[in-house]
Design an enzyme around this catalytic site. Structure first.
Site, PDB file in Angstrom:
ATOM      1  N   SER A   1       0.848  -1.197   0.000  1.00 11.25           N
ATOM      2  CA  SER A   1       0.000   0.000   0.000  1.00 11.25           C
ATOM      3  C   SER A   1       0.879   1.240   0.000  1.00 11.25           C
ATOM      4  CB  SER A   1      -0.931   0.009   1.203  1.00 11.25           C
ATOM      5  OG  SER A   1      -1.908   1.020   1.022  1.00 11.25           O
TER       6      SER A   1
HETATM    7  C1  LIG Z   1      -1.402   2.199  -4.564  1.00 12.49           C
HETATM    8  S1  LIG Z   1      -2.440   1.891  -3.210  1.00 12.49           S
HETATM    9  C2  LIG Z   1      -3.784   3.012  -3.448  1.00 12.49           C
HETATM   10  C3  LIG Z   1      -3.391   4.443  -3.437  1.00 12.49           C
HETATM   11  C4  LIG Z   1      -4.508   5.398  -3.140  1.00 12.49           C
HETATM   12  N1  LIG Z   1      -5.560   5.339  -4.129  1.00 12.49           N
HETATM   13  C5  LIG Z   1      -4.042   6.818  -2.963  1.00 12.49           C
HETATM   14  O1  LIG Z   1      -4.826   7.613  -2.455  1.00 12.49           O
HETATM   15  O2  LIG Z   1      -2.910   7.156  -3.352  1.00 12.49           O
HETATM   16  C6  LIG Z   1      -3.179   0.362  -3.651  1.00 12.49           C
HETATM   17  C7  LIG Z   1      -4.188  -0.142  -2.646  1.00 12.49           C
HETATM   18  O3  LIG Z   1      -4.956  -1.157  -3.274  1.00 12.49           O
HETATM   19  C8  LIG Z   1      -5.397  -2.012  -2.240  1.00 12.49           C
HETATM   20  N2  LIG Z   1      -5.911  -3.243  -2.815  1.00 12.49           N
HETATM   21  C9  LIG Z   1      -5.217  -4.288  -3.343  1.00 12.49           C
HETATM   22  N3  LIG Z   1      -6.060  -5.251  -3.754  1.00 12.49           N
HETATM   23  C10 LIG Z   1      -7.316  -4.815  -3.492  1.00 12.49           C
HETATM   24  C11 LIG Z   1      -8.605  -5.362  -3.695  1.00 12.49           C
HETATM   25  N4  LIG Z   1      -8.787  -6.563  -4.225  1.00 12.49           N
HETATM   26  N5  LIG Z   1      -9.674  -4.640  -3.300  1.00 12.49           N
HETATM   27  C12 LIG Z   1      -9.511  -3.400  -2.740  1.00 12.49           C
HETATM   28  N6  LIG Z   1      -8.309  -2.846  -2.524  1.00 12.49           N
HETATM   29  C13 LIG Z   1      -7.223  -3.529  -2.905  1.00 12.49           C
HETATM   30  C14 LIG Z   1      -4.180  -2.174  -1.358  1.00 12.49           C
HETATM   31  O4  LIG Z   1      -4.535  -2.608  -0.054  1.00 12.49           O
HETATM   32  C15 LIG Z   1      -3.601  -0.759  -1.406  1.00 12.49           C
HETATM   33  O5  LIG Z   1      -3.975  -0.028  -0.270  1.00 12.49           O
END
Ligand SMILES: C[S@@+](CC[C@H](N)C(=O)[O-])C[C@H]1O[C@@H](n2cnc3c(N)ncnc32)[C@H](O)[C@@H]1O
Length: 418
Positions: free
Chosen positions: A71
């Site tokens: 994340s």
């Molecule tokens: C790059 S981060 C998101 C960044 C965020 N949108 C921001 O404000 O910068 C990616 C996120 O996707 C989440 N994630 C991964 N697989 C997921 C899933 N199947 N459903 C929901 N969230 C997911 C991870 O837990 C992580 O927190």
């Protein structure tokens, strides 16, 4: 530093960051610029220094037991690029899959008081943080939901826009079902190992791409997780990464290095700093057995010299493989070539070099690939021409409208049809 001094410093850094994103052409609309000038990015990663919070880099907020990032607050240039692609407007209902809080706050600014933003994440820690930070930063009205993005968020559907901020391999049915007619999904989609942030518009039962940009993201977890498979050669020196497809007999490749090699130069040159992402996608489209080659920097013996050490286009056929290489032409440019190993190395290298030539002649100055997404139950014969990549839920098609010749005989990009 006092709170007042901190906040003045944050504002100064924020202003500098936004100025740079505008100058670089990443932020192109007044609306996205205003959102970036308004939302205090540093409040969504309080563990980072102000300088780190306003750098053009992601802020890692969680790693798994192997140290792999799971994340982050994404890099501002990626967020700006995707928000420009998504074209959010006042009053829209939007869903963000993959949370953190900051991007949801930017979205809340873009849809205004008449719109609704829902942000979901699979990780309870991320959800706790996002909920807290959104409240503290003045966005308590954003819906923050703990859920696996595979199911979307029926509770707050339908959505005019869905923005996925984790690397997806597939498009689950819930995303399409929860989209309004004419609504769009912006998603970092992995195809043959290559990820593009694509905005798809819903057209009846399928999706059509409106724009595509190069990007990289942390991988999707949960039901939509899909791992690439890695084939290691020469101990661990060389890796071949397969996203879909796997050699029928991978052991055959162990003999490739003894069978001989061949290099074929394409005559196609590129500026040392010029992007060539459409070439990678073209090779993925045109060549069966496509994969990505990497070289371990500590074990690198110099036997292979790929165009880059992390993910160079490659192709495996029987007991041999070829990959994209370059050689210097002058200070500013390099020439593409193919280097192959195996009993049929010359033909393999010739085939790849030939496709570099096709890209150069037909697609380099063209409009680039178009992508479409159809439910997997539709027979392949009814899909548009081009590469069909069949995933669990959908077929993704990649087609290449050619550049149109101008009156002077030069190629010019075909006008966009959407
Ligand atoms: C790059 S981060 C998101 C960044 C965020 N949108 C921001 O404000 O910068 C990616 C996120 O996707 C989440 N994630 C991964 N697989 C997921 C899933 N199947 N459903 C929901 N969230 C997911 C991870 O837990 C992580 O927190």
């Amino acid at each position: 530093m006092s709170d007042a001094a901190d906040s003045a410093r944050a504002e100064q850094l924020r202003s500098g960051l936004v100025d740079a994103l505008v100058t670089d052409g990443v932020i192109t609309s007044r609306e996205v610029e205003t959102a970036f000038r308004t939302v205090p990015r540093h409040m969504f990663a309080p563990e980072a220094s102000l300088e780190e919070a306003y750098a053009q880099d992601r802020l890692v907020t969680k790693r798994d037991e192997h140290g792999i990032t799971i994340s982050s607050v994404s890099a501002p240039q990626i967020q700006a690029m995707m928000l420009e692609q998504a074209e959010l407007g006042p009053g829209m209902r939007v869903l963000e899959i993959g949370s953190g809080g900051y991007n949801a706050a930017l979205m809340a600014e873009l849809v205004g008081p008449g719109g609704v933003v829902t942000t979901i994440d699979i990780d309870p820690d991320v959800i706790d943080r996002a909920r807290r930070f959104l409240k503290e930063a003045g966005y308590p009205h954003v819906n923050v939901v703990l859920a696996d993005g595979e199911q979307g968020c029926a509770e707050h559907a339908p959505f005019d826009r869905i923005m996925v901020t984790a690397g997806a391999w597939d498009i689950p049915p819930a995303w399409v079902d929860q989209l309004t007619e004419g609504g769009s999904i912006t998603v970092p989609l992995r195809m043959r190992g290559l990820t593009r942030s694509i905005t798809f518009t819903r057209v009846g039962d399928h999706l059509e791409s409106r724009s595509a940009r190069v990007c990289g993201f942390v991988a999707m977890q949960g039901a939509g997780r899909h791992r690439e498979r890695l084939l290691l050669l020469r101990g661990k020196e060389i890796g071949l990464r397969f996203d879909d497809g796997w050699p029928a007999d991978p052991d055959l490749l162990n003999g490739a290095f003894e069978a001989g090699d061949a290099r074929v130069w394409s005559g196609v040159t590129v500026g040392r700093r010029e992007p060539f992402d459409t070439l990678q996608l073209w090779l993925a489209t045109a060549l069966d057995g496509f994969c990505l080659l990497s070289v371990d920097k500590d074990l690198d013996s110099g036997l292979v010299r790929p165009v880059n050490r992390i993910a160079a286009p490659a192709v495996v056929e029987g007991a041999g493989f070829a990959y994209l290489t370059v050689r210097g032409v002058d200070e500013t440019s390099v020439e593409f070539g193919a280097h192959a190993f195996g009993p049929d190395a010359v033909r393999l290298a010739e085939t790849m070099a030939e496709q570099v030539g096709v890209w150069d002649r037909v697609h380099r100055t063209g409009p680039g690939p178009r992508f479409a997404v159809y439910p997997a139950h539709i027979p392949v014969g009814r899909l548009p021409d081009g590469l069909v990549i069949t995933k669990r839920h959908v077929h993704v098609t990649v087609s290449w409208p050619a550049a149109q010749p101008s009156a002077a005989g030069q190629r010019v990009p075909a006008p966009p049809t959407e």
